[in-house]
Structures are given as structure tokens and as C-alpha cells.
Design a protein around this motif. Structure first.
Motif, PDB file in Angstrom:
ATOM      1  N   ARG A  54       8.604 -20.577   2.267  1.00 58.68           N
ATOM      2  CA  ARG A  54       9.310 -19.816   3.303  1.00 58.68           C
ATOM      3  C   ARG A  54      10.613 -19.242   2.748  1.00 58.68           C
ATOM      4  NH1 ARG A  54       8.183 -24.484   6.434  1.00 58.68           N
ATOM      5  NH2 ARG A  54      10.393 -24.898   6.627  1.00 58.68           N
ATOM      6  N   LEU A  55      11.337 -20.049   1.968  1.00 60.43           N
ATOM      7  CA  LEU A  55      12.594 -19.571   1.392  1.00 60.43           C
ATOM      8  C   LEU A  55      12.367 -18.432   0.403  1.00 60.43           C
ATOM      9  CD1 LEU A  55      14.494 -22.937   0.859  1.00 60.43           C
ATOM     10  CD2 LEU A  55      15.033 -21.135   2.518  1.00 60.43           C
ATOM     11  N   ARG A  56      11.318 -18.544  -0.403  1.00 59.86           N
ATOM     12  CA  ARG A  56      11.009 -17.456  -1.348  1.00 59.86           C
ATOM     13  C   ARG A  56      10.690 -16.163  -0.598  1.00 59.86           C
ATOM     14  NH1 ARG A  56       8.081 -21.682  -3.866  1.00 59.86           N
ATOM     15  NH2 ARG A  56       9.217 -22.439  -5.672  1.00 59.86           N
ATOM     16  N   ALA A  57       9.948 -16.272   0.491  1.00 63.80           N
ATOM     17  CA  ALA A  57       9.597 -15.091   1.278  1.00 63.80           C
ATOM     18  C   ALA A  57      10.844 -14.448   1.877  1.00 63.80           C
ATOM     19  CB  ALA A  57       8.606 -15.463   2.381  1.00 63.80           C
ATOM     20  N   ILE A  58      11.768 -15.288   2.371  1.00 59.43           N
ATOM     21  CA  ILE A  58      13.014 -14.762   2.927  1.00 59.43           C
ATOM     22  C   ILE A  58      13.826 -14.079   1.834  1.00 59.43           C
ATOM     23  CG2 ILE A  58      15.252 -15.429   3.906  1.00 59.43           C
ATOM     24  CD1 ILE A  58      13.677 -17.640   5.436  1.00 59.43           C
ATOM     25  N   LYS A  59      13.888 -14.697   0.661  1.00 61.50           N
ATOM     26  CA  LYS A  59      14.642 -14.116  -0.453  1.00 61.50           C
ATOM     27  C   LYS A  59      14.062 -12.750  -0.828  1.00 61.50           C
ATOM     28  CE  LYS A  59      16.321 -15.102  -5.105  1.00 61.50           C
ATOM     29  NZ  LYS A  59      16.408 -16.093  -6.184  1.00 61.50           N
ATOM     30  N   GLU A  60      12.736 -12.642  -0.843  1.00 67.96           N
ATOM     31  CA  GLU A  60      12.097 -11.358  -1.163  1.00 67.96           C
ATOM     32  C   GLU A  60      12.410 -10.307  -0.105  1.00 67.96           C
ATOM     33  OE1 GLU A  60       7.940 -12.102  -1.740  1.00 67.96           O
ATOM     34  OE2 GLU A  60       8.305 -13.415  -3.448  1.00 67.96           O
ATOM     35  N   GLN A  61      12.392 -10.724   1.170  1.00 67.23           N
ATOM     36  CA  GLN A  61      12.717  -9.782   2.249  1.00 67.23           C
ATOM     37  C   GLN A  61      14.152  -9.297   2.135  1.00 67.23           C
ATOM     38  OE1 GLN A  61      11.835 -11.924   5.815  1.00 67.23           O
ATOM     39  NE2 GLN A  61       9.619 -11.707   5.586  1.00 67.23           N
ATOM     40  N   LEU A  62      15.065 -10.210   1.813  1.00 61.33           N
ATOM     41  CA  LEU A  62      16.463  -9.825   1.672  1.00 61.33           C
ATOM     42  C   LEU A  62      16.667  -8.933   0.453  1.00 61.33           C
ATOM     43  CD1 LEU A  62      18.232 -13.177   2.600  1.00 61.33           C
ATOM     44  CD2 LEU A  62      18.041 -11.104   3.997  1.00 61.33           C
ATOM     45  N   ASP A  64      14.633  -6.794  -0.684  1.00 62.20           N
ATOM     46  CA  ASP A  64      14.171  -5.456  -0.312  1.00 62.20           C
ATOM     47  C   ASP A  64      15.231  -4.691   0.472  1.00 62.20           C
ATOM     48  OD1 ASP A  64      11.757  -5.960  -1.531  1.00 62.20           O
ATOM     49  OD2 ASP A  64      10.699  -6.422   0.346  1.00 62.20           O
ATOM     50  N   ARG A  65      16.208  -5.407   1.003  1.00 58.78           N
ATOM     51  CA  ARG A  65      17.262  -4.786   1.811  1.00 58.78           C
ATOM     52  C   ARG A  65      18.605  -4.766   1.066  1.00 58.78           C
ATOM     53  NH1 ARG A  65      13.643  -7.183   5.038  1.00 58.78           N
ATOM     54  NH2 ARG A  65      13.034  -6.171   6.953  1.00 58.78           N
ATOM     55  N   ASP A  66      18.557  -4.913  -0.230  1.00 53.61           N
ATOM     56  CA  ASP A  66      19.755  -4.892  -1.073  1.00 53.61           C
ATOM     57  C   ASP A  66      20.790  -5.937  -0.646  1.00 53.61           C
ATOM     58  OD1 ASP A  66      18.838  -2.862  -2.754  1.00 53.61           O
ATOM     59  OD2 ASP A  66      19.476  -1.315  -1.337  1.00 53.61           O
ATOM     60  N   VAL A  67      20.323  -7.125  -0.303  1.00 53.96           N
ATOM     61  CA  VAL A  67      21.209  -8.237   0.031  1.00 53.96           C
ATOM     62  C   VAL A  67      21.335  -9.113  -1.209  1.00 53.96           C
ATOM     63  CG1 VAL A  67      21.502 -10.281   1.479  1.00 53.96           C
ATOM     64  CG2 VAL A  67      20.550  -8.186   2.458  1.00 53.96           C
ATOM     65  N   ASP A  68      22.556  -9.431  -1.595  1.00 52.75           N
ATOM     66  CA  ASP A  68      22.797 -10.269  -2.764  1.00 52.75           C
ATOM     67  C   ASP A  68      22.683 -11.742  -2.349  1.00 52.75           C
ATOM     68  OD1 ASP A  68      23.721 -11.678  -4.967  1.00 52.75           O
ATOM     69  OD2 ASP A  68      25.392 -10.309  -5.351  1.00 52.75           O
ATOM     70  N   GLU A  70      22.297 -14.427  -4.173  1.00 52.62           N
ATOM     71  CA  GLU A  70      23.122 -15.335  -4.977  1.00 52.62           C
ATOM     72  C   GLU A  70      24.569 -15.338  -4.486  1.00 52.62           C
ATOM     73  OE1 GLU A  70      22.058 -17.643  -7.068  1.00 52.62           O
ATOM     74  OE2 GLU A  70      20.076 -16.938  -6.497  1.00 52.62           O
ATOM     75  N   ARG A  71      25.093 -14.185  -4.106  1.00 50.93           N
ATOM     76  CA  ARG A  71      26.452 -14.115  -3.569  1.00 50.93           C
ATOM     77  C   ARG A  71      26.518 -14.887  -2.250  1.00 50.93           C
ATOM     78  NH1 ARG A  71      28.914 -11.085   0.232  1.00 50.93           N
ATOM     79  NH2 ARG A  71      27.158  -9.655   0.376  1.00 50.93           N
ATOM     80  N   MET A  72      25.501 -14.721  -1.413  1.00 50.50           N
ATOM     81  CA  MET A  72      25.458 -15.460  -0.148  1.00 50.50           C
ATOM     82  C   MET A  72      25.433 -16.964  -0.399  1.00 50.50           C
ATOM     83  SD  MET A  72      22.793 -13.207   2.121  1.00 50.50           S
ATOM     84  CE  MET A  72      22.740 -14.415   3.429  1.00 50.50           C
ATOM     85  N   ARG A  73      24.672 -17.386  -1.409  1.00 52.54           N
ATOM     86  CA  ARG A  73      24.586 -18.808  -1.745  1.00 52.54           C
ATOM     87  C   ARG A  73      25.943 -19.340  -2.192  1.00 52.54           C
ATOM     88  NH1 ARG A  73      24.652 -21.926  -5.787  1.00 52.54           N
ATOM     89  NH2 ARG A  73      24.745 -20.262  -7.298  1.00 52.54           N
ATOM     90  N   ARG A  74      26.610 -18.582  -3.072  1.00 55.70           N
ATOM     91  CA  ARG A  74      27.924 -18.998  -3.558  1.00 55.70           C
ATOM     92  C   ARG A  74      28.936 -19.088  -2.413  1.00 55.70           C
ATOM     93  NH1 ARG A  74      26.547 -15.247  -7.525  1.00 55.70           N
ATOM     94  NH2 ARG A  74      27.942 -13.715  -6.580  1.00 55.70           N
ATOM     95  N   GLU A  75      28.941 -18.086  -1.541  1.00 59.53           N
ATOM     96  CA  GLU A  75      29.876 -18.087  -0.420  1.00 59.53           C
ATOM     97  C   GLU A  75      29.586 -19.245   0.533  1.00 59.53           C
ATOM     98  OE1 GLU A  75      29.574 -14.186   1.270  1.00 59.53           O
ATOM     99  OE2 GLU A  75      30.685 -13.255  -0.378  1.00 59.53           O
ATOM    100  N   SER A  76      28.324 -19.508   0.769  1.00 55.66           N
ATOM    101  CA  SER A  76      27.941 -20.611   1.650  1.00 55.66           C
ATOM    102  C   SER A  76      28.376 -21.944   1.056  1.00 55.66           C
ATOM    103  CB  SER A  76      26.426 -20.598   1.877  1.00 55.66           C
ATOM    104  OG  SER A  76      26.032 -21.706   2.623  1.00 55.66           O
ATOM    105  N   LYS A  77      28.135 -22.107  -0.244  1.00 56.65           N
ATOM    106  CA  LYS A  77      28.526 -23.350  -0.921  1.00 56.65           C
ATOM    107  C   LYS A  77      30.035 -23.539  -0.862  1.00 56.65           C
ATOM    108  CE  LYS A  77      28.186 -25.774  -5.310  1.00 56.65           C
ATOM    109  NZ  LYS A  77      27.781 -25.731  -6.705  1.00 56.65           N
TER     110      LYS A  77
END
Length: 89
Positions: A54-62, A64-68, A70-77
Motif C-alpha cells: 500500500r505504501l509503495r502504491a501511494i509513493k508511486e501516486q505521489l 506522478d504528481r511531482d510530490v517529493d 523523501e522531503r515529506m519523510r524528512r519533514e515528518s521525522k
């Protein structure tokens, strides 16, 4: 193909998925399933997709929409770490 089988809900709210349905879906003991309640009151049951899939599918969808992602992960952490003071209760 439509397959229809009856089952009864126990006093504990449990229901056994009929063998014929389990066989058609390839469900074995220990398989996680999810119940989906549709707006019209219909209930669907399907095998739960593994969390990593499920996470891989979400990452692929994001992606496709030019969402970074890795940046989201770093900011969340960083945000979680700012709420953690290092002392365990």
C-alpha cells in the motif's frame, strides 16, 4: 461469476467466511481481510493488501504528481523528533 453463501453473526460479532468463498478468494487461516461498507449499505470483503505494498502504491501516486516523498519523510521525522524530549516515561 457470482458466488453467494449465507453465514450467521455470532453473539461476539464474528462471522465465518464460507469455505466456498474462502476457496474462490484464496483465503487461508491467518489471512487478513478488510470490510468495506459502501454508501448504499453493501459490505465488501477483500484480502487486505500488505502495508508495504500500500505504501509503495501511494509513493508511486505521489511521484506522478511531482510530490517529493523523501522531503515529506524528512519533514515528518523532524516534526516527530521535535515533540520527543529523549526521556521515556
Amino acid at each position: 461469476m457470482v458466488v453467494s453463501e449465507d453465514a450467521t453473526i455470532t453473539s461476539k460479532g464474528q462471522v465465518t467466511i464460507p469455505k466456498r468463498i474462502r476457496d474462490e478468494l484464496g483465503l487461508d487461516a491467518g489471512t487478513e481481510v478488510e470490510f468495506i461498507l459502501e454508501e448504499d449499505g453493501t459490505i465488501r470483503v477483500r484480502q487486505k493488501e500488505p502495508a508495504m505494498d500500500r505504501l509503495r502504491a501511494i509513493k508511486e501516486q505521489l511521484a506522478d504528481r511531482d510530490v517529493d516523498v523523501e522531503r515529506m519523510r524528512r519533514e515528518s521525522k523532524a516534526e516527530w523528533e521535535s515533540h520527543y524530549d529523549g526521556d521515556e516515561a
